[in-house]
Design a protein around this motif. Structure first.
Motif, PDB file in Angstrom:
ATOM      1  N   LEU A   1       0.814  -1.216   0.000  1.00  0.00           N
ATOM      2  CA  LEU A   1       0.000   0.000   0.000  1.00  0.00           C
ATOM      3  C   LEU A   1       0.849   1.267   0.000  1.00  0.00           C
ATOM      4  CD1 LEU A   1      -2.970  -0.966   2.342  1.00  0.00           C
ATOM      5  CD2 LEU A   1      -2.831  -1.025  -0.153  1.00  0.00           C
ATOM      6  N   LYS A   2       2.079   1.184   0.505  1.00  0.00           N
ATOM      7  CA  LYS A   2       2.965   2.346   0.427  1.00  0.00           C
ATOM      8  C   LYS A   2       3.303   2.663  -1.023  1.00  0.00           C
ATOM      9  CE  LYS A   2       5.092   1.717   4.978  1.00  0.00           C
ATOM     10  NZ  LYS A   2       6.360   1.460   5.712  1.00  0.00           N
ATOM     11  N   GLN A   3       3.566   1.633  -1.797  1.00  0.00           N
ATOM     12  CA  GLN A   3       3.840   1.864  -3.218  1.00  0.00           C
ATOM     13  C   GLN A   3       2.556   2.205  -3.963  1.00  0.00           C
ATOM     14  OE1 GLN A   3       6.365  -0.977  -5.210  1.00  0.00           O
ATOM     15  NE2 GLN A   3       5.776  -0.272  -7.243  1.00  0.00           N
ATOM     16  N   MET A   4       1.442   1.646  -3.513  1.00  0.00           N
ATOM     17  CA  MET A   4       0.160   1.941  -4.161  1.00  0.00           C
ATOM     18  C   MET A   4      -0.101   3.441  -4.227  1.00  0.00           C
ATOM     19  SD  MET A   4      -2.763   0.771  -5.476  1.00  0.00           S
ATOM     20  CE  MET A   4      -3.025  -0.917  -4.932  1.00  0.00           C
ATOM     21  N   ALA A   5       0.326   4.164  -3.193  1.00  0.00           N
ATOM     22  CA  ALA A   5       0.051   5.601  -3.133  1.00  0.00           C
ATOM     23  C   ALA A   5       0.845   6.395  -4.150  1.00  0.00           C
ATOM     24  CB  ALA A   5       0.352   6.125  -1.732  1.00  0.00           C
ATOM     25  N   THR A   6       1.981   5.865  -4.601  1.00  0.00           N
ATOM     26  CA  THR A   6       2.851   6.632  -5.492  1.00  0.00           C
ATOM     27  C   THR A   6       3.072   5.992  -6.861  1.00  0.00           C
ATOM     28  OG1 THR A   6       4.812   5.568  -4.547  1.00  0.00           O
ATOM     29  CG2 THR A   6       4.084   7.639  -3.541  1.00  0.00           C
ATOM     30  N   ASP A   7       3.060   4.656  -6.905  1.00  0.00           N
ATOM     31  CA  ASP A   7       3.390   3.970  -8.159  1.00  0.00           C
ATOM     32  C   ASP A   7       2.637   2.649  -8.263  1.00  0.00           C
ATOM     33  OD1 ASP A   7       4.628   3.173 -10.539  1.00  0.00           O
ATOM     34  OD2 ASP A   7       6.365   2.321  -9.484  1.00  0.00           O
ATOM     35  N   PRO A   8       1.306   2.690  -8.366  1.00  0.00           N
ATOM     36  CA  PRO A   8       0.545   1.436  -8.411  1.00  0.00           C
ATOM     37  C   PRO A   8       0.878   0.576  -9.619  1.00  0.00           C
ATOM     38  CG  PRO A   8      -0.861   3.313  -8.947  1.00  0.00           C
ATOM     39  CD  PRO A   8       0.436   3.875  -8.426  1.00  0.00           C
ATOM     40  N   GLY A   9       1.206   1.215 -10.731  1.00  0.00           N
ATOM     41  CA  GLY A   9       1.534   0.442 -11.930  1.00  0.00           C
ATOM     42  C   GLY A   9       2.805  -0.358 -11.789  1.00  0.00           C
ATOM     43  N   GLY A  10       3.657   0.026 -10.866  1.00  0.00           N
ATOM     44  CA  GLY A  10       4.917  -0.682 -10.690  1.00  0.00           C
ATOM     45  C   GLY A  10       4.771  -2.066 -10.111  1.00  0.00           C
ATOM     46  N   MET A  11       3.574  -2.393  -9.595  1.00  0.00           N
ATOM     47  CA  MET A  11       3.345  -3.712  -9.021  1.00  0.00           C
ATOM     48  C   MET A  11       2.878  -4.720 -10.070  1.00  0.00           C
ATOM     49  SD  MET A  11       1.630  -2.582  -5.398  1.00  0.00           S
ATOM     50  CE  MET A  11       0.588  -1.339  -6.166  1.00  0.00           C
ATOM     51  N   SER A  12       2.840  -4.288 -11.315  1.00  0.00           N
ATOM     52  CA  SER A  12       2.441  -5.151 -12.425  1.00  0.00           C
ATOM     53  C   SER A  12       3.553  -5.196 -13.457  1.00  0.00           C
ATOM     54  CB  SER A  12       1.151  -4.641 -13.079  1.00  0.00           C
ATOM     55  OG  SER A  12       0.069  -4.649 -12.170  1.00  0.00           O
ATOM     56  N   THR A  13       3.521  -6.219 -14.281  1.00  0.00           N
ATOM     57  CA  THR A  13       4.449  -6.316 -15.402  1.00  0.00           C
ATOM     58  C   THR A  13       3.635  -6.417 -16.691  1.00  0.00           C
ATOM     59  OG1 THR A  13       4.576  -8.736 -15.425  1.00  0.00           O
ATOM     60  CG2 THR A  13       6.110  -7.557 -13.958  1.00  0.00           C
ATOM     61  N   ALA A  14       4.263  -6.081 -17.795  1.00  0.00           N
ATOM     62  CA  ALA A  14       3.559  -6.111 -19.080  1.00  0.00           C
ATOM     63  C   ALA A  14       3.129  -7.527 -19.444  1.00  0.00           C
ATOM     64  CB  ALA A  14       4.456  -5.530 -20.173  1.00  0.00           C
ATOM     65  N   LYS A  15       3.930  -8.504 -19.074  1.00  0.00           N
ATOM     66  CA  LYS A  15       3.650  -9.889 -19.462  1.00  0.00           C
ATOM     67  C   LYS A  15       2.731 -10.602 -18.475  1.00  0.00           C
ATOM     68  CE  LYS A  15       7.379 -12.306 -19.878  1.00  0.00           C
ATOM     69  NZ  LYS A  15       8.588 -12.930 -20.442  1.00  0.00           N
ATOM     70  N   GLY A  16       2.848 -10.263 -17.189  1.00  0.00           N
ATOM     71  CA  GLY A  16       2.133 -11.028 -16.190  1.00  0.00           C
ATOM     72  C   GLY A  16       1.026 -10.308 -15.456  1.00  0.00           C
ATOM     73  N   GLY A  17       0.921  -8.990 -15.653  1.00  0.00           N
ATOM     74  CA  GLY A  17      -0.071  -8.252 -14.880  1.00  0.00           C
ATOM     75  C   GLY A  17       0.350  -8.136 -13.431  1.00  0.00           C
TER      76      GLY A  17
END
Length: 258
Positions: free
Chosen positions: A68-84
């Motif tokens: 949730l700390k990353q969710m606040a600033t970079d939610p897209g970073g928890m996904s990858t183009a190939k795997g979601g």
């Protein structure tokens, strides 16, 4: 890297190893799981994968979901183009993966579990998709995969209340969990299930998995077509001859995956 990969015989054990953050998914974890699945798919010696979480100082936990700390600033970073999300929930793959769940698998953790092919969970495991409590939506597959695995009304209740108290015993009752174990034994249970799978011909396992996924919700004619195509593929393999020879010679087959 916050994800470990270990080959045990023909079984690849993929461990989310971020215990200080309750194995929550951040960029490092997402990229690590994607890389581990890449390795599983590329390694001819790996026939089955297991996804699990490292034990923490406060006890067992599979995955607390998104960081949730990353969710606040970079939610897209928890996904990858190939795997979601988590590098896994949308990943196209050919080899079966078992989720070995000890302790909570919450929010995105539940969605990682739902993306696996089978689930072994200990009695300490608990599932839930609480995103509505944070004005979020369970967008990593939970809202359509959960009602495919358990009764729709139960899935609806979990989705709309955000409850975090769906225990392993109840998940086992409804068929979400294949095998129920004692605390700390989920990985051992998953390894036992994986070993049963590796006794079968790996090419036939992959083709059977593919047909189950693609044909289950389709009309019978699709199932017949895919099943026919699948058996024809097996006829042209070296393992087809090995299977017949081993039966005639009354011995265990020695599969080559060819």
């Amino acid at each position: 890297m916050s994800v470990d990969y270990e080959l045990r015989g023909h079984v690849a054990v993929i461990t989310i190893n971020r215990p200080g953050a309750r194995n929550a998914v951040n960029t490092d974890v997402a990229q690590g799981i994607e890389a581990a699945i890449d390795q599983l798919e590329a390694d001819d010696a790996a026939w089955v994968g297991i996804l699990t979480g490292a034990q923490t100082e406060k006890g067992w936990i599979f995955c607390a979901g998104a960081d949730l700390k990353q969710m606040a600033t970079d939610p897209g970073g928890m996904s990858t183009a190939k795997g979601g999300f988590g590098g896994f929930v949308q990943r196209e793959r050919t080899k079966p993966v078992i989720a070995a769940v000890d302790g909570p698998a919450l929010a995105g953790g539940t969605e990682l579990v739902l993306a696996a092919d089978m689930v072994v969970a200990s009695k300490t495991a608990v599932f839930g998709i609480p995103e509505v409590k944070r004005n979020l939506v369970a967008a990593a597959g939970g809202l359509f995969r959960l009602p495919r695995k358990i009764p729709r009304n139960i899935a609806m209740e979990l989705a709309l209340t955000g409850r975090l108290d769906f225990p392993a015993e109840r998940a086992y009752h409804f068929g979400l969990v294949n095998t129920l174990t004692e605390e700390g034994e989920a990985l051992a249970g998953a390894l036992a299930l994986a070993e049963q799978i590796t006794e079968a011909a790996p090419l036939a396992v992959r083709e059977s998995r593919k047909i189950v996924i693609e044909a289950t919700d389709q009309p019978d004619d699709v199932g017949w077509k895919l099943s026919g195509e699948g058996i024809m593929k097996m006829f042209g393999t070296e393992d087809f001859n090995e299977g017949l020879t081993a039966f005639i010679e009354k011995r265990a087959p020695e599969w080559q995956g060819k």
